[in-house]
Design an enzyme around this catalytic site. Structure first.
Site, PDB file in Angstrom:
ATOM      1  N   ARG A 232       5.657 -52.060   4.387  1.00  0.00           N
ATOM      2  CA  ARG A 232       6.165 -51.818   3.044  1.00  0.00           C
ATOM      3  C   ARG A 232       5.523 -52.850   2.119  1.00  0.00           C
ATOM      4  NH1 ARG A 232       7.407 -47.574   4.778  1.00  0.00           N
ATOM      5  NH2 ARG A 232       9.490 -46.696   5.048  1.00  0.00           N
ATOM      6  N   GLU A 260       5.589 -47.802  -5.417  1.00  0.00           N
ATOM      7  CA  GLU A 260       4.751 -46.606  -5.257  1.00  0.00           C
ATOM      8  C   GLU A 260       5.549 -45.351  -5.608  1.00  0.00           C
ATOM      9  OE1 GLU A 260       4.029 -47.197  -0.982  1.00  0.00           O
ATOM     10  OE2 GLU A 260       5.242 -45.433  -0.568  1.00  0.00           O
ATOM     11  N   HIS A 283       0.038 -44.051   1.258  1.00  0.00           N
ATOM     12  CA  HIS A 283       1.209 -44.037   2.158  1.00  0.00           C
ATOM     13  C   HIS A 283       1.147 -42.805   3.073  1.00  0.00           C
ATOM     14  CE1 HIS A 283       5.671 -45.334   2.694  1.00  0.00           C
ATOM     15  NE2 HIS A 283       5.163 -44.878   3.834  1.00  0.00           N
TER      16      HIS A 283
HETATM   17  N1  LIG Z   1       2.971 -46.283   6.418  1.00  0.00           N
HETATM   18  C1  LIG Z   1       3.803 -45.405   6.944  1.00  0.00           C
HETATM   19  O1  LIG Z   1       3.677 -44.202   6.756  1.00  0.00           O
HETATM   20  C2  LIG Z   1       4.923 -45.886   7.814  1.00  0.00           C
HETATM   21  C3  LIG Z   1       5.461 -47.131   7.635  1.00  0.00           C
HETATM   22  N2  LIG Z   1       6.447 -47.569   8.460  1.00  0.00           N
HETATM   23  C4  LIG Z   1       6.988 -48.919   8.220  1.00  0.00           C
HETATM   24  O2  LIG Z   1       6.733 -49.733   9.341  1.00  0.00           O
HETATM   25  C5  LIG Z   1       7.912 -50.430   9.683  1.00  0.00           C
HETATM   26  C6  LIG Z   1       7.911 -50.736  11.152  1.00  0.00           C
HETATM   27  O3  LIG Z   1       7.992 -49.520  11.879  1.00  0.00           O
HETATM   28  P1  LIG Z   1       8.358 -49.502  13.434  1.00  0.00           P
HETATM   29  O4  LIG Z   1       7.499 -50.431  14.192  1.00  0.00           O
HETATM   30  O5  LIG Z   1       8.412 -48.079  13.822  1.00  0.00           O
HETATM   31  O6  LIG Z   1       9.840 -50.078  13.351  1.00  0.00           O
HETATM   32  P2  LIG Z   1      10.652 -50.886  14.444  1.00  0.00           P
HETATM   33  O7  LIG Z   1      12.059 -50.882  13.977  1.00  0.00           O
HETATM   34  O8  LIG Z   1      10.353 -50.387  15.799  1.00  0.00           O
HETATM   35  O9  LIG Z   1      10.068 -52.365  14.311  1.00  0.00           O
HETATM   36  C7  LIG Z   1      10.340 -53.195  13.231  1.00  0.00           C
HETATM   37  C8  LIG Z   1      10.205 -54.607  13.724  1.00  0.00           C
HETATM   38  O10 LIG Z   1      10.404 -55.495  12.631  1.00  0.00           O
HETATM   39  C9  LIG Z   1      11.018 -56.641  13.160  1.00  0.00           C
HETATM   40  N3  LIG Z   1      11.657 -57.456  12.144  1.00  0.00           N
HETATM   41  C10 LIG Z   1      12.656 -57.120  11.304  1.00  0.00           C
HETATM   42  N4  LIG Z   1      12.985 -58.186  10.551  1.00  0.00           N
HETATM   43  C11 LIG Z   1      12.166 -59.208  10.921  1.00  0.00           C
HETATM   44  C12 LIG Z   1      12.033 -60.564  10.520  1.00  0.00           C
HETATM   45  N5  LIG Z   1      12.823 -61.072   9.582  1.00  0.00           N
HETATM   46  N6  LIG Z   1      11.089 -61.316  11.120  1.00  0.00           N
HETATM   47  C13 LIG Z   1      10.302 -60.791  12.078  1.00  0.00           C
HETATM   48  N7  LIG Z   1      10.386 -59.517  12.518  1.00  0.00           N
HETATM   49  C14 LIG Z   1      11.311 -58.753  11.939  1.00  0.00           C
HETATM   50  C15 LIG Z   1      12.062 -56.077  14.126  1.00  0.00           C
HETATM   51  O11 LIG Z   1      12.483 -57.054  15.055  1.00  0.00           O
HETATM   52  C16 LIG Z   1      11.259 -54.971  14.788  1.00  0.00           C
HETATM   53  O12 LIG Z   1      10.638 -55.425  15.955  1.00  0.00           O
HETATM   54  C17 LIG Z   1       9.036 -49.485   9.238  1.00  0.00           C
HETATM   55  O13 LIG Z   1      10.261 -50.169   9.027  1.00  0.00           O
HETATM   56  C18 LIG Z   1       8.484 -48.897   7.984  1.00  0.00           C
HETATM   57  O14 LIG Z   1       8.810 -49.732   6.895  1.00  0.00           O
HETATM   58  C19 LIG Z   1       6.911 -46.824   9.498  1.00  0.00           C
HETATM   59  C20 LIG Z   1       6.415 -45.584   9.713  1.00  0.00           C
HETATM   60  C21 LIG Z   1       5.434 -44.972   8.844  1.00  0.00           C
HETATM   61  O1  LIG Z   2       7.477 -39.788   5.696  1.00  0.00           O
HETATM   62  C1  LIG Z   2       6.580 -40.512   5.257  1.00  0.00           C
HETATM   63  O2  LIG Z   2       5.491 -40.104   4.914  1.00  0.00           O
HETATM   64  C2  LIG Z   2       6.850 -42.002   5.165  1.00  0.00           C
HETATM   65  C3  LIG Z   2       6.884 -42.591   6.524  1.00  0.00           C
HETATM   66  C4  LIG Z   2       7.419 -43.969   6.538  1.00  0.00           C
HETATM   67  O3  LIG Z   2       7.085 -44.793   5.741  1.00  0.00           O
HETATM   68  C5  LIG Z   2       8.411 -44.303   7.560  1.00  0.00           C
HETATM   69  O4  LIG Z   2       8.629 -43.494   8.481  1.00  0.00           O
HETATM   70  O5  LIG Z   2       8.986 -45.395   7.468  1.00  0.00           O
END
Ligand SMILES: NC(=O)C1=CN([C@@H]2O[C@H](COP(=O)(O)OP(=O)(O)OC[C@H]3O[C@@H](n4cnc5c(N)ncnc54)[C@H](O)[C@@H]3O)[C@@H](O)[C@H]2O)C=CC1
Ligand SMILES: O=C(O)CCC(=O)C(=O)O
Length: 401
Positions: A232, A260, A283
């Site tokens: 993000r 965004e 994104h």
């Molecule tokens: N660009 C895109 O289309 C997408 C973006 N995302 C973003 O990526 C992020 C991560 O996704 P995932 O790995 O699937 O989520 P996840 O929930 O599996 O991993 C998130 C990690 O962040 C860590 N975390 C949270 N607070 C923290 C802190 N203060 N210090 C250190 N680590 C911390 C957690 O411990 C966890 O390991 C999502 O929350 C979302 O914002 C996710 C999917 C699609």
């Molecule tokens: O649905 C999307 O394209 C956004 C995905 C994403 O940022 C998320 O899964 O956290």
């Protein structure tokens, strides 16, 4: 059950929802005031969204019982307001993580080889092998991962394929877990920045992670390193990053931006779109067919469970047992009115029930209720519960944390 889908959603997901026999309104263009008005006008039970923001006002003026984030991050939903109104919020963890890791590596390679500029110059009829012949290369370099959730774990596998070393900073990863994953462990963000040729951020946006990658972090990065953010925009101090692009000759690959646009189309003007040291995408991390189908399947599974059992997988706003100090174990005959008797006595004492589970034993004669409460019931209350002829026994245990 009435389901409102207020975002773009896979056909397979819509078909899956229809097969559940629920009433679906597919209105992907709803947002802000139009979404708020729609939720206020019709009593939808379930709301499904991707990037569409869900505000406190929308939740408060709705009849929703469940909001499903068809994706991983749920920072676009006012989870606090949902919790305050007893609305469950669920997400689809791990269903789009391969797709995001693919894009992160795409950006990483593109930044290292300046692929977008190569293409742009050739399209202008310019041959510039001399200008583009300087790349670090990935093999033998160190990739620093921030966070160790689903996406970071996918990143490790891909980094291995490229012959990279991996080091990670995570709150929960012990040295033993790092060793089992075959990666290095940085004790803090500064150590991670100092050790990495490429950094990729994969933390969720929370109040702790907002602005977490600050000037100190960017100052600690290696000169000429590559910085990738697909998590993000708000986890990065934008001014500090922009400064470091110049002072440390960093190159950045970004898929996410503070402020965004919410939907698929809109305008975006900002210092990140036109900076020659940034490759920016729209994104699109989760936007592969594989990921969207996996997310759609998971969304349908969540709605199905809610419809059939009232239970919801992947709930993000249930705080299990947080406020409970004691648990009552009530063994009782499986008869109508026993639990009402127990709850009436607890209510009389001002004891608040935090969680309750009643399990019927084989033969359906007896049952055990486990009731977590916020304070210890008095001996008089326990004795009063036992007075019911259908109660066999009551135990009160303090919860050890
Ligand atoms: N660009 C895109 O289309 C997408 C973006 N995302 C973003 O990526 C992020 C991560 O996704 P995932 O790995 O699937 O989520 P996840 O929930 O599996 O991993 C998130 C990690 O962040 C860590 N975390 C949270 N607070 C923290 C802190 N203060 N210090 C250190 N680590 C911390 C957690 O411990 C966890 O390991 C999502 O929350 C979302 O914002 C996710 C999917 C699609
Ligand atoms: O649905 C999307 O394209 C956004 C995905 C994403 O940022 C998320 O899964 O956290």
């Amino acid at each position: 059950m009435k389901v409102l889908v207020a975002d773009k959603f896979e056909d397979s997901g819509l078909a899956g929802l229809r097969s559940l026999g629920v009433e679906i309104a597919y209105e992907p263009d709803l947002k802000d005031t139009t979404l708020a008005a729609r939720l206020a006008e019709e009593p939808f039970d379930v709301l499904i969204v991707r990037s569409t923001k869900v505000s406190a006002e929308m939740i408060e003026n709705s009849r929703l019982g469940l909001i499903v984030r068809a994706g991983a991050g749920y920072n676009t939903i006012d989870v606090g307001a949902a919790s305050a109104r007893g609305v469950l919020v669920a997400n689809c963890p791990g269903k789009n993580s391969q797709a995001v890791a693919e894009l992160a590596f795409g950006l990483l390679l593109a930044c290292d080889r300046k692929i977008a500029d190569n293409v742009a110059q050739l399209r202008e009829g310019k041959w510039n092998k001399a200008g583009f012949s300087k790349a670090r290369g990935l093999y033998g370099r160190t990739l620093g991962l921030i966070g160790m959730g689903n996406i970071s774990q996918e990143m490790i596998q891909r980094a291995r394929g490229f012959g990279m070393n991996v080091v990670a900073y995570s709150r929960w990863m012990s040295p033993e877990i790092a060793a089992a994953l075959g990666i290095g462990r940085a004790a803090n963000l500064i150590e991670l920045a100092q050790q990495s040729d490429f950094v990729s951020v994969h933390v969720s946006l929370t109040k702790e992670t907002r602005g977490m990658l600050d000037k100190k972090f960017f100052d600690a990065m290696r000169n000429g390193a590559v910085f990738i953010n697909t998590s993000r925009g708000e986890v990065v101090d934008q001014a500090a990053m922009l400064e470091a692009l110049d002072t440390k000759e960093l190159f950045a690959g970004l898929d996410v931006f503070e402020g965004e646009p919410e939907g698929g189309k809109g305008s975006y003007e900002g210092p990140l779109a036109n900076n020659p040291r940034i490759y920016a995408t729209h994104h699109i991390g989760a936007s592969t067919e594989q990921a969207q189908e996996a997310v759609a399947d998971e969304t349908v599974r969540i709605v199905r469970e809610y419809l059939l059992t009232g239970m919801v997988p992947n709930v993000v706003n249930v705080k299990r047992g947080e406020a409970a100090s004691h648990v009552l174990i009530v063994r009782h005959a499986d008869r109508v009115g026993v639990l009402a008797h127990v709850l009436e006595i607890l209510k009389g004492e001002g004891v608040s029930v935090q969680e309750m589970e009643n399990v019927i034993l084989g033969g359906a004669q007896a049952a055990i209720a486990q009731i977590s409460v916020d304070k210890e019931p008095s001996p008089a209350a326990t004795a009063a519960i036992k007075l019911n002829a259908n109660v066999f026994d009551v135990n009160v245990m303090a919860i050890q944390r």
